[in-house]
Design an enzyme around this catalytic site. Structure first.
Site, PDB file in Angstrom:
ATOM      1  N   ASP A  44      -1.824  -0.795   6.013  1.00 35.78           N
ATOM      2  CA  ASP A  44      -2.078  -0.320   7.373  1.00 35.78           C
ATOM      3  C   ASP A  44      -3.501   0.146   7.595  1.00 35.78           C
ATOM      4  O   ASP A  44      -3.861   0.535   8.700  1.00 35.78           O
ATOM      5  CB  ASP A  44      -1.129   0.831   7.729  1.00 35.78           C
ATOM      6  N   ASP A  53       0.849  -1.182   0.000  1.00 37.21           N
ATOM      7  CA  ASP A  53       0.000   0.000   0.000  1.00 37.21           C
ATOM      8  C   ASP A  53       0.890   1.239   0.000  1.00 37.21           C
ATOM      9  O   ASP A  53       2.073   1.161   0.327  1.00 37.21           O
ATOM     10  CB  ASP A  53      -0.906  -0.025   1.238  1.00 37.21           C
ATOM     11  N   ASP A 107      -7.199  -2.370   3.660  1.00 33.41           N
ATOM     12  CA  ASP A 107      -6.178  -3.353   3.316  1.00 33.41           C
ATOM     13  C   ASP A 107      -6.434  -4.715   3.952  1.00 33.41           C
ATOM     14  O   ASP A 107      -5.843  -5.719   3.548  1.00 33.41           O
ATOM     15  CB  ASP A 107      -4.788  -2.870   3.764  1.00 33.41           C
TER      16      ASP A 107
END
Length: 632
Positions: free
Chosen positions: A502, A307, A506
């Site tokens: 995080d 990410d 996700d």
């Protein structure tokens, strides 16, 4: 700890049986000694058979079958001491493996605190605290500063400032006006506001993501124990040697001796010990790995999906540049902006204050402060009128025209400063790329990662601008949680996949990946729960030593497997030739156990090859200096 109690009980019984039997033997009571040894073996063997039958029904085949055969044969032919030794080794190995995973899971409890449990509702002119499941559509809720939005709804106040980074990946807070939609899981980054609920808690965005996590976990590819992958071959060799020894010698005790020596205690013990040592070593560097299976899988990863917000970037607004529009210097622009922003709790304001204090500036206390939530602040600094905030907000208060040179970089925000009624300068804020990211990506590639793909819910323009120049194999933007899961599944064709993130958005992808890695210190509870690995410090650089330790621990565990099988095969040949009795075979097996266990303990001294320095963080783990001196 509750699920470990049966294993603890079996370990105590096997140790007690062996110890009591030895004492009775020394006391000249061999019959009672054999009874005690058998009594310690039977519970372990019974539990092993029950577990083995369950595994066979699932189509799983492990080395536990060899242990069951050796204990059964030793009991059948009266070699109870040998059976007792095997039972103790087996029960201690399975307990150790279970303990390793249980300990890692328990350490997660402190991280899972983000999910709201209650909400504050307007009712009959008063406020009442209610449970989440009591919220109904059209309820009017009060969302205080810093609270997590409990359900989906619309803004019922004039405006709201929300941090949606956990949901969308966008690091900068967004301002929503009346009747605009709000997703559950966002954090109120501004003043308190009213929310009109449009869904109940069970139907909201956050709950839907949790359901995705559960579905993804159930579809995850299984990860077998390392020792089990050698089970079929070793089982065939063992049975063939035992049958041949009995056939050619006519002595069934030789077959028992072969089975006792073949009992895979080196594998059952040494492999989990090496992995537990690796888990402990990784924790020293702020990498919490949830069990030996996850550590094994880390060493086999080929593709990394990462990410953007909070991983490749810091996840918080930072000053990219400072410009002066008048007589002030750049440092003075930062000084006045930082001094006045001390009066605001807005994330952008706090970033300006931190930058000003980082210049070792002694910031005065602002006076005559008036804050317009989400817009800006006015006040007095050192006797001079100062205004800081959005460009239009500042321009309106100094009777000036808003400057046209606004930041062109996607995702950037311009904070303007006015002093003495004139435009004094501006600060460009953005979620900047971590400075050590290029070096980190290179280090990851040197340690087995073949593909690195960015996956973000952020806009494509922002994602491409932030990652420009990075050594990435692909950039996927504007992704929803289920699209991230599909990306993980599609990348599996290139080999095992690791996902790093995080945010709440996700979590499903973390659960679907072969190894999910969560940024635990500031990350969402859902991502920490779904992940196999949690970086306890919000720094992706922690992943590199964790990966290197995983490689080292797996290599040492593999050495233990090879050495254990090799020494056991040599002992089996000796037993088949009549040179070892079952008891002597058990003693030889003990020697082999000690040798491979000592080798496995080397995992406690794995050097990840990254130079660390202790920064001023109290008792926390050391911060990495990204000077990479990687070792194989």
């Amino acid at each position: 700890m509750f699920h470990d109690r049966p294993r603890i009980f079996l370990l105590i019984l096997s140790a007690l049986g062996l110890g009591v039997g030895a004492a009775l033997w020394l006391a000249g009571l061999p019959d009672l000694a054999r009874l005690a040894w058998g009594g310690g073996v039977v519970p372990v063997l019974a539990a092993l058979c029950v577990e083995m039958i369950g595994c066979l029904r699932k189509g799983e085949f492990g080395l536990d079958i060899v242990a069951a055969l050796s204990m059964s044969a030793a009991l059948f032919f009266g070699e109870t001491l040998a059976a007792a030794v095997v039972a103790l080794m087996y029960s201690s190995g399975t307990f150790l493996e279970s303990f390793a995973e249980g300990r890692a899971r328990r350490e997660m409890s402190d991280l899972l605190s983000r999910v709201p449990r209650t909400a504050t509702r307007h009712r009959d002119g008063q406020l009442e605290k209610i449970a989440l499941d009591a919220i109904r559509p059209k309820d009017l809720l009060l969302i205080r500063q810093g609270e997590v939005v409990p359900v989906d709804g619309t803004v019922a106040s004039a405006q709201a400032m929300l941090d949606q980074s956990a949901l969308t990946g966008e690091a900068m807070p967004v301002r929503l006006t009346r009747d605009m939609n709000v997703m559950s899981g966002a954090t109120n980054a501004g003043e308190a506001f009213d929310l009109r609920a449009t869904r109940g808690a069970a139907d909201s965005t956050y709950a839907g993501i949790v359901r995705l996590v559960d579905a993804a976990q159930k579809s995850r590819a299984p990860m077998a124990r390392m020792a089990d992958r050698y089970a079929l071959f070793f089982m065939g060799v063992t049975v063939a040697l035992a049958v041949a020894a009995w056939w050619f010698s006519g002595d069934p005790i030789r077959a028992v001796a072969v089975l006792v020596v073949a009992t895979p205690c080196p594998l059952i013990l040494a492999v989990p010990i090496a992995l537990v040592a690796g888990l402990s070593r990784a924790a020293r560097f702020g990498v919490l790995i949830k069990g030996g299976k996850a550590l094994e899988a880390m060493a086999r990863i080929c593709t990394l999906i990462v990410d953007k917000t909070g991983t490749l970037t810091d996840g918080r607004p930072q000053i990219v540049s400072v410009t002066s529009a008048g007589d002030l210097t750049d440092d003075e622009v930062l000084y006045f902006a930082g001094a006045l922003d001390q009066a605001s709790q807005h994330p952008v304001a706090q970033a300006v204050v931190a930058a000003a204090q980082g210049k070792n500036a002694r910031l005065p206390v602002p006076t005559d402060v008036v804050e317009t939530p989400g817009e800006g602040v006015t006040g007095t600094i050192d006797g001079r009128p100062v205004v800081v905030g959005g460009t239009d907000f500042v321009a309106a208060r100094i009777a000036a025209t808003a400057p046209e040179d606004r930041p062109q970089e996607p995702g950037a925000v311009l904070v303007s400063l006015g002093v003495d009624g004139k435009l004094a300068g501006g600060l460009v804020m953005a979620d900047a790329l971590r400075s050590d990211t290029p070096v980190l990506l290179a280090g990851l590639r040197r340690n087995g990662i073949e593909r690195i793909v960015l996956a973000t819910g952020d806009r494509r323009a922002v994602a491409e601008a932030v990652t420009r120049g990075l050594d990435l194999d692909g950039v996927q933007a504007d992704l929803t949680p289920d699209q991230k899961v599909l990306l993980v599944l599609s990348e599996r064709k290139n080999g095992p996949v690791m996902m790093v993130g995080d945010g709440v958005n996700d979590a499903p992808a973390l659960a679907a990946a072969d190894v999910g890695v969560a940024m635990g210190a500031r990350g969402a509870a859902a991502s920490a729960e779904a992940a196999d690995v949690v970086l306890l410090v919000d720094n992706l650089a922690r992943l590199l030593p964790g990966l290197m330790i995983a490689h080292g621990a797996r290599r040492i565990a593999f050495q233990s497997v090879v050495a254990g099988i090799g020494l056991s095969v040599a002992g089996m040949i000796a037993a088949a030739s009549g040179y070892l009795s079952p008891v002597e075979g058990a003693v030889l097996q003990e020697v082999i156990d000690v040798a491979v266990i000592l080798n496995a303990l080397r995992a406690l001294r794995i050097d990840p090859g990254v130079l660390f320095e202790q920064t001023d963080q109290g008792d926390g783990p050391p911060e990495p200096k990204m000077t990479l001196e990687t070792t194989a």
